[in-house]
Scaffold this active site. Structure first.
Site, PDB file in Angstrom:
ATOM      1  N   GLU A 216      -5.287  -8.432   0.629  1.00 15.41           N
ATOM      2  CA  GLU A 216      -5.994  -8.123   1.879  1.00 15.41           C
ATOM      3  C   GLU A 216      -7.457  -7.850   1.576  1.00 15.41           C
ATOM      4  O   GLU A 216      -7.779  -7.252   0.536  1.00 15.41           O
ATOM      5  CB  GLU A 216      -5.457  -6.842   2.550  1.00 15.41           C
ATOM      6  CG  GLU A 216      -4.174  -6.998   3.285  1.00 15.41           C
ATOM      7  CD  GLU A 216      -3.694  -5.696   3.931  1.00 15.41           C
ATOM      8  OE1 GLU A 216      -4.532  -4.832   4.266  1.00 15.41           O
ATOM      9  OE2 GLU A 216      -2.469  -5.546   4.081  1.00 15.41           O
TER      10      GLU A 216
ATOM     11  N   GLU B 134       0.781  -1.235   0.000  1.00 16.38           N
ATOM     12  CA  GLU B 134       0.000   0.000   0.000  1.00 16.38           C
ATOM     13  C   GLU B 134       0.813   1.286   0.000  1.00 16.38           C
ATOM     14  O   GLU B 134       0.749   2.069   0.959  1.00 16.38           O
ATOM     15  CB  GLU B 134      -0.955   0.018   1.195  1.00 16.38           C
ATOM     16  CG  GLU B 134      -1.940  -1.120   1.197  1.00 16.38           C
ATOM     17  CD  GLU B 134      -3.104  -0.910   2.150  1.00 16.38           C
ATOM     18  OE1 GLU B 134      -3.050   0.000   2.993  1.00 16.38           O
ATOM     19  OE2 GLU B 134      -4.085  -1.675   2.036  1.00 16.38           O
TER      20      GLU B 134
ATOM     21  N   TRP C  78      -2.828   0.621  13.530  1.00 14.33           N
ATOM     22  CA  TRP C  78      -2.221   1.919  13.238  1.00 14.33           C
ATOM     23  C   TRP C  78      -2.804   3.020  14.125  1.00 14.33           C
ATOM     24  O   TRP C  78      -2.876   2.836  15.338  1.00 14.33           O
ATOM     25  CB  TRP C  78      -2.320   2.219  11.744  1.00 14.33           C
ATOM     26  CG  TRP C  78      -1.811   1.050  10.921  1.00 14.33           C
ATOM     27  CD1 TRP C  78      -2.549   0.244  10.093  1.00 14.33           C
ATOM     28  CD2 TRP C  78      -0.477   0.501  10.885  1.00 14.33           C
ATOM     29  NE1 TRP C  78      -1.753  -0.731   9.535  1.00 14.33           N
ATOM     30  CE2 TRP C  78      -0.489  -0.601   9.991  1.00 14.33           C
ATOM     31  CE3 TRP C  78       0.747   0.841  11.506  1.00 14.33           C
ATOM     32  CZ2 TRP C  78       0.650  -1.369   9.717  1.00 14.33           C
ATOM     33  CZ3 TRP C  78       1.883   0.078  11.214  1.00 14.33           C
ATOM     34  CH2 TRP C  78       1.817  -0.997  10.339  1.00 14.33           C
TER      35      TRP C  78
HETATM   36  C1  FCB Z   1      -4.658  -1.850   5.279  1.00 13.91           C
HETATM   37  C2  FCB Z   1      -3.295  -2.160   5.861  1.00 13.91           C
HETATM   38  C3  FCB Z   1      -3.321  -3.167   6.979  1.00 13.91           C
HETATM   39  C4  FCB Z   1      -4.523  -2.974   7.862  1.00 13.91           C
HETATM   40  C5  FCB Z   1      -5.784  -2.937   7.059  1.00 13.91           C
HETATM   41  C6  FCB Z   1      -7.043  -2.810   7.859  1.00 13.91           C
HETATM   42  O1  FCB Z   1      -4.665  -0.558   4.796  1.00 13.91           O
HETATM   43  O2  FCB Z   1      -2.435  -2.637   4.862  1.00 13.91           O
HETATM   44  O3  FCB Z   1      -2.115  -3.064   7.659  1.00 13.91           O
HETATM   45  O4  FCB Z   1      -4.350  -1.865   8.623  1.00 13.91           O
HETATM   46  O5  FCB Z   1      -5.740  -1.882   6.149  1.00 13.91           O
END
Ligand code: FCB
Length: 452
Positions: free
Chosen positions: A358, A163, A412
């Site tokens: 993801e 990302e 985060w």
């Molecule tokens: C993404 C990230 C991951 C997690 C998910 C919910 O943006 O890559 O680390 O925080 O979202």
């Protein structure tokens, strides 16, 4: 048709979000270690200092993965755990940890997928300019070389960066993630260019030092776009919107094409070269060659998206969400269609086998009186999304799906306030409890998605 026989059903995590053990194991500091020390950045000043204590509890975690029947597991290496300064000195304790984890996974029949960079910029490199310092391309290459030398006898699948939209956008443009900067646009475009060069350099190093042929990919993200109806003009509107630039420069990093056209097609999108011209660094042919070093697979993190139709003026037009539109605990909209249209549009444009690196949902999960964690919203979300993915699997070369996340973890800036896991973690005592969705996902895997 549906999912291929060898479809990689997995879950994903990242190092800082789960490992803990930030001190005493020879690890260096990265920007998140430093950022979370300063109060005010993260929800209730949570940090990843202990997180899920996965560094010590990985055997139990792999056992849980096995119980869930996972075929694959995507995790990231903390750059500073193996190279405390980001380059030079190697921390053998860190190497030993990842070796043990890899062996444990393989012993349990789970294929490891390594991500090199899930946002942990070594603080030492940050002090020297971080992504602005052109030397980072070499340093990241050195890191990739070490990973190849130490792990690629057993690990064949790699993703370079996770990302870039997020870590450049939230970290350096909007100041919401580490290191919390609001840099001038010019700087962020230069960083982006260096990120993509570093990606290319890592691809070269992994290939050169890989101990066997490796499967290498990239793992960007972005909101996807889907059409209101399946009329050709609405589909075309969605396709155009999906690869368009953000109307607002202060949010420029949120797009697909600026980050993926260079890597996959070898050039930046024309529209962007014009619009962003005042902010761009010098871009050479040699840079573009490095950036577009061929990769094998394309990974994309996909959570949600927006719906468009073709407007009367021949331009894509947003379809307003109805009142009470479904949303997750973190307030992201629930838009299952993105798991059909997203991979489909990406495959059309980039012609690479696709992994969903993801996808998942945060819910307000609790331990019920019966001691279990019931999460019907997660099961419903995954059922809807995977149903769409199944349709895509019948039409394009789709290799795998990594649910985010194996277990609740440090989210985060949201700290531990968001629970994305299939496995509940009680952060008071590190107890793990498989949520209902973990058993549900186990059944999906067992049936290779035929029950979706
Ligand atoms: C993404 C990230 C991951 C997690 C998910 C919910 O943006 O890559 O680390 O925080 O979202």
């Amino acid at each position: 048709m549906g999912f291929r026989e060898d479809f990689a059903w997995g879950t994903a995590t990242s190092s800082y979000q789960i490992e803990g053990a930030v001190k005493g194991e020879g690890k260096g500091e990265h920007i998140w270690d430093v950022y979370t020390k300063e109060p005010g950045h993260v929800f209730e000043d949570h940090t990843g200092e202990t997180a899920c204590d996965h560094y010590h509890r990985y055997p139990e975690d792999v056992k849980i993965m096995k119980e869930m029947g996972l075929k694959a597991y995507r995790f990231s290496i903390d750059w500073t755990r193996v190279l405390p300064d980001g380059y030079g000195r190697v921390n053998e304790k860190g190497i030993a940890f990842y070796n043990a984890l890899i062996d444990e996974l393989l012993d349990n029949g789970i294929e490891p997928y390594i991500t090199l960079y899930h946002w942990e910029l070594p603080y030492e490199i940050y002090k020297q300019g971080g992504w602005m310092n052109p030397k980072i391309v070499e340093w990241f290459g050195e890191y990739a070389k070490l990973v190849a030398e130490r792990f690629s006898d057993r690990v064949t699948h790699y993703f370079t960066v996770n990302e870039p939209q997020c870590f450049v956008g939230l970290g350096f443009l909007r100041g919401e993630h580490a290191p919390g900067l609001k840099s001038p646009l010019r700087d962020t475009f230069e960083m982006a260019h260096n990120v993509m060069k570093a990606h290319g350099q890592a691809v070269r190093m992994l290939r050169q030092y890989g101990r066997q042929p490796l499967v290498i990919g990239y793992a960007p993200t972005c909101g996807m776009v889907y059409p209101e109806t399946e009329k050709p003009e609405d589909i075309e509107a969605a396709r155009q919107a999906m690869f368009a630039l953000q109307p607002d420069n202060s949010n420029w990093t949120w797009n697909v094409s600026w980050w993926s056209d260079p890597v996959l097609l070898g050039h930046y999108p024309e529209e962007g070269l014009k619009r962003y011209e005042p902010y761009l660094p010098k871009i050479t042919e040699e840079d573009m060659k490095l950036i577009s070093e061929p990769i094998d697979v394309y990974g994309q993190n996909i959570y949600n998206g927006r719906c468009v139709r073709m407007g009367a003026d021949g331009k894509p037009e947003d379809v307003k969400r109805y009142a009470g539109f479904p949303k997750t605990a973190i307030n992201w909209p629930v838009t299952p269609e993105v798991l059909y249209w997203g991979p489909k549009f990406l495959y059309e444009r980039y012609q690479k086998p696709i992994y969903i690196t993801e996808n998942g949902i945060s819910c307000h999960d609790v331990i019920s009186l019966d001691g279990k964690v019931h999460d019907p919203n997660r099961m419903d979300f995954l059922a809807r999304y995977l149903h769409e993915l199944k349709r895509a699997a019948s039409e394009i070369d789709l290799r795998g799906y990594f649910q985010w996340s194996l277990m609740d973890n440090f989210e985060w800036a949201e700290g531990y306030a968001q629970r994305f896991g299939l496995v509940y973690v009680d952060f008071r005592n590190q107890q793990r409890i498989l949520k209902d969705s973990a058993y549900w996902y186990r059944d999906v895997i067992r049936e290779n998605g035929n029950n979706l």
